[in-house]
Design a protein around this motif. Sequence first.
Motif, PDB file in Angstrom:
ATOM      1  N   LEU A  62       0.832  -1.205   0.000  1.00  0.00           N
ATOM      2  CA  LEU A  62       0.000   0.000   0.000  1.00  0.00           C
ATOM      3  C   LEU A  62       0.864   1.252   0.000  1.00  0.00           C
ATOM      4  O   LEU A  62       0.609   2.212  -0.746  1.00  0.00           O
ATOM      5  N   PHE A  63       1.895   1.247   0.841  1.00  0.00           N
ATOM      6  CA  PHE A  63       2.772   2.413   0.959  1.00  0.00           C
ATOM      7  C   PHE A  63       3.529   2.672  -0.338  1.00  0.00           C
ATOM      8  O   PHE A  63       3.584   3.804  -0.831  1.00  0.00           O
ATOM      9  N   LEU A  64       4.115   1.615  -0.925  1.00  0.00           N
ATOM     10  CA  LEU A  64       4.883   1.788  -2.152  1.00  0.00           C
ATOM     11  C   LEU A  64       3.989   2.222  -3.306  1.00  0.00           C
ATOM     12  O   LEU A  64       4.365   3.093  -4.101  1.00  0.00           O
ATOM     13  N   GLY A  65       2.797   1.622  -3.418  1.00  0.00           N
ATOM     14  CA  GLY A  65       1.894   2.012  -4.492  1.00  0.00           C
ATOM     15  C   GLY A  65       1.505   3.485  -4.414  1.00  0.00           C
ATOM     16  O   GLY A  65       1.520   4.189  -5.431  1.00  0.00           O
ATOM     17  N   ALA A  66       1.181   3.950  -3.214  1.00  0.00           N
ATOM     18  CA  ALA A  66       0.834   5.359  -3.037  1.00  0.00           C
ATOM     19  C   ALA A  66       2.031   6.254  -3.313  1.00  0.00           C
ATOM     20  O   ALA A  66       1.908   7.305  -3.969  1.00  0.00           O
ATOM     21  N   LEU A  67       3.213   5.838  -2.847  1.00  0.00           N
ATOM     22  CA  LEU A  67       4.414   6.662  -3.010  1.00  0.00           C
ATOM     23  C   LEU A  67       4.801   6.805  -4.472  1.00  0.00           C
ATOM     24  O   LEU A  67       5.135   7.910  -4.933  1.00  0.00           O
ATOM     25  N   GLU A  68       4.746   5.719  -5.238  1.00  0.00           N
ATOM     26  CA  GLU A  68       5.146   5.811  -6.637  1.00  0.00           C
ATOM     27  C   GLU A  68       4.128   6.611  -7.455  1.00  0.00           C
ATOM     28  O   GLU A  68       4.500   7.293  -8.408  1.00  0.00           O
ATOM     29  N   SER A  69       2.857   6.535  -7.065  1.00  0.00           N
ATOM     30  CA  SER A  69       1.853   7.331  -7.760  1.00  0.00           C
ATOM     31  C   SER A  69       2.075   8.824  -7.525  1.00  0.00           C
ATOM     32  O   SER A  69       1.995   9.631  -8.452  1.00  0.00           O
ATOM     33  N   LEU A  70       2.389   9.190  -6.291  1.00  0.00           N
ATOM     34  CA  LEU A  70       2.666  10.593  -5.973  1.00  0.00           C
ATOM     35  C   LEU A  70       3.959  11.059  -6.636  1.00  0.00           C
ATOM     36  O   LEU A  70       4.042  12.197  -7.117  1.00  0.00           O
ATOM     37  N   ALA A  71       4.972  10.193  -6.667  1.00  0.00           N
ATOM     38  CA  ALA A  71       6.232  10.558  -7.318  1.00  0.00           C
ATOM     39  C   ALA A  71       6.020  10.792  -8.807  1.00  0.00           C
ATOM     40  O   ALA A  71       6.578  11.734  -9.390  1.00  0.00           O
ATOM     41  N   SER A  72       5.201   9.943  -9.422  1.00  0.00           N
ATOM     42  CA  SER A  72       4.909  10.102 -10.841  1.00  0.00           C
ATOM     43  C   SER A  72       4.190  11.418 -11.116  1.00  0.00           C
ATOM     44  O   SER A  72       4.434  12.077 -12.128  1.00  0.00           O
ATOM     45  N   PHE A  73       3.308  11.806 -10.197  1.00  0.00           N
ATOM     46  CA  PHE A  73       2.519  13.024 -10.391  1.00  0.00           C
ATOM     47  C   PHE A  73       3.356  14.283 -10.176  1.00  0.00           C
ATOM     48  O   PHE A  73       3.275  15.230 -10.964  1.00  0.00           O
ATOM     49  N   TYR A  74       4.167  14.298  -9.135  1.00  0.00           N
ATOM     50  CA  TYR A  74       4.887  15.514  -8.772  1.00  0.00           C
ATOM     51  C   TYR A  74       6.253  15.641  -9.446  1.00  0.00           C
ATOM     52  O   TYR A  74       6.714  16.748  -9.732  1.00  0.00           O
ATOM     53  N   ILE A  75       6.929  14.515  -9.695  1.00  0.00           N
ATOM     54  CA  ILE A  75       8.274  14.587 -10.274  1.00  0.00           C
ATOM     55  C   ILE A  75       8.247  14.280 -11.763  1.00  0.00           C
ATOM     56  O   ILE A  75       8.973  14.874 -12.547  1.00  0.00           O
ATOM     57  N   GLY A  76       7.391  13.348 -12.162  1.00  0.00           N
ATOM     58  CA  GLY A  76       7.305  12.962 -13.564  1.00  0.00           C
ATOM     59  C   GLY A  76       7.191  11.458 -13.695  1.00  0.00           C
ATOM     60  O   GLY A  76       7.698  10.702 -12.845  1.00  0.00           O
ATOM     61  N   SER A  77       6.531  11.007 -14.760  1.00  0.00           N
ATOM     62  CA  SER A  77       6.298   9.570 -14.929  1.00  0.00           C
ATOM     63  C   SER A  77       7.593   8.790 -15.084  1.00  0.00           C
ATOM     64  O   SER A  77       7.646   7.595 -14.807  1.00  0.00           O
ATOM     65  N   ALA A  95      11.423   4.925  -9.253  1.00  0.00           N
ATOM     66  CA  ALA A  95      12.439   5.319  -8.271  1.00  0.00           C
ATOM     67  C   ALA A  95      12.090   4.949  -6.829  1.00  0.00           C
ATOM     68  O   ALA A  95      12.952   4.448  -6.100  1.00  0.00           O
ATOM     69  N   PRO A  96      10.854   5.181  -6.352  1.00  0.00           N
ATOM     70  CA  PRO A  96      10.570   4.852  -4.944  1.00  0.00           C
ATOM     71  C   PRO A  96      10.832   3.398  -4.584  1.00  0.00           C
ATOM     72  O   PRO A  96      11.397   3.106  -3.524  1.00  0.00           O
ATOM     73  N   GLY A  97      10.453   2.484  -5.460  1.00  0.00           N
ATOM     74  CA  GLY A  97      10.682   1.070  -5.182  1.00  0.00           C
ATOM     75  C   GLY A  97      12.163   0.746  -5.099  1.00  0.00           C
ATOM     76  O   GLY A  97      12.604   0.003  -4.206  1.00  0.00           O
TER      77      GLY A  97
END
Length: 292
Positions: free
Chosen positions: A246-261, A266-268
């Motif tokens: 749950l944590f990784l899925g949310a983190l990578e989605s936010l990273a994709s939105f704010y930093i770029g797809s 990267a988070p994983g």
Amino acid sequence: MESIIIAQMAVSGAFMGLVYALIAYGFQLTYATSKSINFGQGELVMVSAFFSLTLINVGLPYWLVVPGGLLFGAVLGLFVERAGVRLALEQKSEGWILLTIIIGLFGFSAAENIWGRDDRPFPTPIPSESFQVFGVSITPLEISVAIGVLAVMGLIELFKRKTLLGKAFEAVSADRDAAELMGVSATRTIMLSYGLSGMVAAMAGILVSPITTVGPTMASALILKAFAVAVVAGLDSGFGVVLIGLFLGALESLASFYIGSGWREAPGLILLILALAVRPNGVFGKASIRKV
């Protein structure tokens, strides 16, 4: 408004993270009994998804497609154990690492030759129209992912605790040598763990395919994240993979939105590096004690 966007991205990512958790749970099942994992697990997800899509295309109802796909995944898992793992374990070598990778590559090539290289939609009777919960859009497909993941993991844990075969599984996990002295067949138990792992992989493919489509490259997109979840949570952590997923899925989605797809992976990778460097046994893993 920004808080709603953040919540939306986090929730959508968390549902995808449950798929990573389910695949990671498959790693845990085999590691518990044999201290080995199938590095071709992603290909099992992909091939099982293609097989389930084939069942749909020949006209089978969805309620038969799911058990058919799960049975096919279990057979694939048993094949991996027999062809790529058993002999290496008997010889007490690490050859299963390379052999499971080779079997995975064979599965990838077979999928390309049988079903082609193009991604395909996966029909499902579950509606895709979203509904609002506290301003966050959630689809029935995402709900089905959560229900499917938790149901499969819950049923397997119940099987392990309440049945004789499951107790044999737990015995071999705790102490293989002692279990064999008590008459438990470690070889059959390892076969069981690989069969369950293949079934779990098939379930992951059936759940994620209506969201992401089915294609030969879907394995590479899932396996690294699932492995990161397994290592960060700990390969003996049980339902700890759910929290990390749950944590990784949310983190990578936010990273994709704010930093770029382009930074979605990267988070994983960062979590995997930190876990290996700081806590190799995982966040929820047990410390290993070595006798000297």
